[in-house]
Design an enzyme around this catalytic site. Sequence first.
Site, mmCIF file in Angstrom:
data_model
loop_
_atom_site.group_PDB
_atom_site.id
_atom_site.type_symbol
_atom_site.label_atom_id
_atom_site.label_comp_id
_atom_site.label_asym_id
_atom_site.label_seq_id
_atom_site.Cartn_x
_atom_site.Cartn_y
_atom_site.Cartn_z
ATOM 1 N N ARG A 123 0.834 -1.211 0.000
ATOM 2 C CA ARG A 123 0.000 0.000 0.000
ATOM 3 C C ARG A 123 0.865 1.255 0.000
ATOM 4 N NH1 ARG A 123 -3.426 -0.210 5.003
ATOM 5 N NH2 ARG A 123 -1.550 -1.189 5.758
ATOM 6 N N ASN A 171 -6.136 -2.708 2.559
ATOM 7 C CA ASN A 171 -6.072 -4.151 2.737
ATOM 8 C C ASN A 171 -7.472 -4.698 2.942
ATOM 9 O OD1 ASN A 171 -3.286 -4.388 2.592
ATOM 10 N ND2 ASN A 171 -2.985 -4.366 4.797
#
Length: 87
Positions: free
Chosen positions: A15, A34
């Site tokens: 990320r 996530n």
Amino acid sequence: MTAWVRGRVQGVGFRWFTRANALEIGDLSGFALNLDDGRVQVVAEGPSDNCHRLLDWLRTGDTPGRVDGVTEIWGTPRGGYDGFAIR
């Protein structure tokens, strides 16, 4: 553009690198998140060319971890994002 990235993409900085890449491309807003099933969801809004560049990067394999596949959908931008966030 919303993309779902499958593979070993959680716990490897995926990320963070996605956000860094979106900021480097420029003029993109959205987030990387996530999911409970092990995927990462990436939402990006901005010029089409820039969204395609981010999507191409997600698919290159030049990402942290291991990407087994990316599925995306394109829709009308909703707005409301403040920059590109990690959620």
